[in-house]
Scaffold this active site. Structure first.
Site, PDB file in Angstrom:
ATOM      1  N   LYS A 239     105.369  35.259  -7.555  1.00 42.94           N
ATOM      2  CA  LYS A 239     105.085  34.007  -8.272  1.00 42.94           C
ATOM      3  C   LYS A 239     103.950  33.215  -7.628  1.00 42.94           C
ATOM      4  O   LYS A 239     103.172  32.575  -8.306  1.00 42.94           O
ATOM      5  CB  LYS A 239     106.358  33.162  -8.356  1.00 42.94           C
ATOM      6  CG  LYS A 239     107.322  33.693  -9.381  1.00 42.94           C
ATOM      7  CD  LYS A 239     108.514  32.795  -9.568  1.00 42.94           C
ATOM      8  CE  LYS A 239     109.457  33.381 -10.610  1.00 42.94           C
ATOM      9  NZ  LYS A 239     110.681  32.599 -10.749  1.00 42.94           N
ATOM     10  N   ARG A 240     103.857  33.289  -6.305  1.00 41.57           N
ATOM     11  CA  ARG A 240     102.792  32.503  -5.649  1.00 41.57           C
ATOM     12  C   ARG A 240     101.412  33.113  -5.895  1.00 41.57           C
ATOM     13  O   ARG A 240     100.397  32.457  -5.748  1.00 41.57           O
ATOM     14  CB  ARG A 240     103.061  32.353  -4.151  1.00 41.57           C
ATOM     15  CG  ARG A 240     102.996  33.626  -3.358  1.00 41.57           C
ATOM     16  CD  ARG A 240     103.498  33.409  -1.925  1.00 41.57           C
ATOM     17  NE  ARG A 240     103.563  34.650  -1.210  1.00 41.57           N
ATOM     18  CZ  ARG A 240     102.536  35.197  -0.572  1.00 41.57           C
ATOM     19  NH1 ARG A 240     101.363  34.590  -0.588  1.00 41.57           N
ATOM     20  NH2 ARG A 240     102.663  36.326   0.083  1.00 41.57           N
TER      21      ARG A 240
END
Length: 466
Positions: A239-240
């Protein structure tokens, strides 16, 4: 006829990896004049949600990956799966397994203690033991015990598995619901899928599925397993890095054309070409040009592509997405310049539509505060006097257009014997609240004559007090 499918599980949003799989499947169908099917694999009832289904369809629509058939839902096909399982039980390709959880757990523990791969031992495979009608059971596929399962993957090449490594996997749970590997095969068979393009995390499912296709008398489709996408740092996409919902890219100000162009280059290439129109992608896309190695996500390249499309797409396409950004900011754009004029002035100065909207809020809303760093640098002694003289020039202009504004202010700078920056920058601070904007004439035209005059007066009053 070629027929491909995109078959996401609605346990989350449409992510970058899924969107690339959908794109490659869509492109191959279009390239060959075939058909593209959307199928929602929602048999995991605990984790599947309507919100995720809606998000997947919204993402596909935003990327303009239209489907020829579907969306099909596996939960609406349970009668068909039950029918096939009954057929397989009758034909001897499947059997009922009554083994208890306790027995299976003990079996696995013993196998692991011996250093063996945990797998079902086939206890009920040829059992003739009588069981009560209410005794719980699962249905297992009778996998061949000998030989190999081989297939020629369009990306990985020749792949082989030994049948003895595969156990008799469950195709129907004790509650009567069918399992993923089984439903996929029945669906592909019924829907006439010829090419299965998917992530290489599915490779280990493939031999089990091939044996199922053969047991059903179905033609085995061509497989194409795509290598994973890595983040900017070379690690698995998370997600990052950007493994977020495709719609979050819209919220961050990316155009669908830019994201599609970016995704097609994650694992596919045509020479050194970087920019592709949709028609070019369809015309050039082939499965044998997909790379075997993992692709690295590169945010800088995505930003570069987005900036390219903001400058080159027809204005109306960019305007629609820019309006979306203003809506997110809660800004009413009915009282201000046209969004096409904003795009014309800011496409060269920004990389995303989010950035464009944030920098141009000043054309639609009153200035609530002045940029502190800009004020410190440009609103020095004499700046208020320059604003006052600029105000007189603007108020007396016969024609309020870029050429007239720029010429009048350049003449003022000569008259005051100062650089144009010492005229333009205080004016920018006054009419936009900050030190950066397009050319001063363009900026004033975007703000409008009345607002320009009003804001210069307000800035004179504000900075006079300072």
């Amino acid at each position: 006829m070629v027929k491909t499918r995109f078959a996401p599980s609605p346990t989350g949003f449409l992510h970058v990896g899924g969107a690339r799989t959908a794109l490659f499947s869509w492109l191959y169908a279009k390239h060959t004049g075939g058909e593209f099917v959307l199928r929602i694999e929602d048999t995991d009832r605990e984790r599947s949600t309507q919100e995720a289904i809606d998000a997947i369809i919204e993402g596909m629509n935003w990327l303009d990956l239209s489907w020829d058939e579907g969306p099909y839902y596996q939960t609406k096909r349970f009668d068909r799966y039950k029918e096939v399982i009954d057929q397989m039980l009758k034909s001897g390709h499947a059997y009922k397994c009554y083994c208890s959880k306790e027995r299976l757990e003990k079996m696995r523990e013993e196998q692991m203690e011996k250093g063996e791969k945990p797998r079902y031992d086939g206890c009920c495979r040829d059992s003739h033991e009588e069981h009560g009608a209410d005794e719980p059971y699962v249905v297992r596929f009778k996998n061949p015990k000998t030989g190999t399962v081989a297939f020629d993957d369009m990306v990985k090449g020749h792949v082989e598995f030994q049948n003895e490594e595969l156990d008799d996997f469950i195709i129907q749970r004790s509650d009567g619901t069918p399992t993923y590997n089984f439903c996929v095969v029945v669906d592909d068979y019924d829907m006439g899928i010829t090419h299965v393009i998917r992530g290489d995390d599915h490779v280990n499912n493939t031999p089990r599925q091939i044996n199922l296709y053969k047991a059903l008398g179905a033609e085995v489709p061509v497989f194409c397993h795509l290598a994973m996408i890595l983040g900017d740092d070379g690690k698995k996409l998370s997600k990052r890095h950007g493994a977020v919902s495709v719609m979050q890219y819209r919220e961050e100000g990316y155009l669908p054309e830019a994201l599609i162009n970016y995704l097609v280059r994650l694992g596919w290439s045509h020479g050194d070409q970087e920019v592709f129109s949709r028609d070019e992608m369809i015309d050039l896309f082939t499965l044998d040009a997909i790379t075997k190695s993992a692709s690295g996500f590169n945010t800088k390249k995505l930003n570069w592509l987005n900036a390219h499309y903001m400058k080159t797409l027809p204005k109306e396409k960019v305007v629609g997405e820019l309006k979306y950004q203003f809506d997110l900011l809660g800004v009413d754009v009915s009282n201000g310049p046209s969004l096409a004029d904003i795009v014309s002035n800011y496409a060269e100065r920004t990389q995303t539509l989010k950035e464009m909207a944030q920098k141009s809020v000043c054309y639609f809303k009153d200035i609530e505060a002045y940029d502190e760093a800009g004020a410190k640098k440009w609103m020095k002694e004499g700046s208020v006097e320059v604003l006052q003289k600029s105000l007189n020039v603007i108020e007396n202009l016969e024609s309020f257009d870029v050429k007239s504004i720029d010429e009048a202010l350049e003449n003022l700078a000569k008259e005051l014997e100062i650089g144009m920056g010492k005229v333009g920058q205080p004016l920018r601070m006054a009419i936009t609240g900050g030190p950066t904007s397009p050319g001063i004439g363009d900026t004033m035209l975007l703000v409008g004559r009345e607002r320009t005059i009003e804001r210069i007066k307000k800035a004179i009053e504000h900075f006079s007090k300072k």
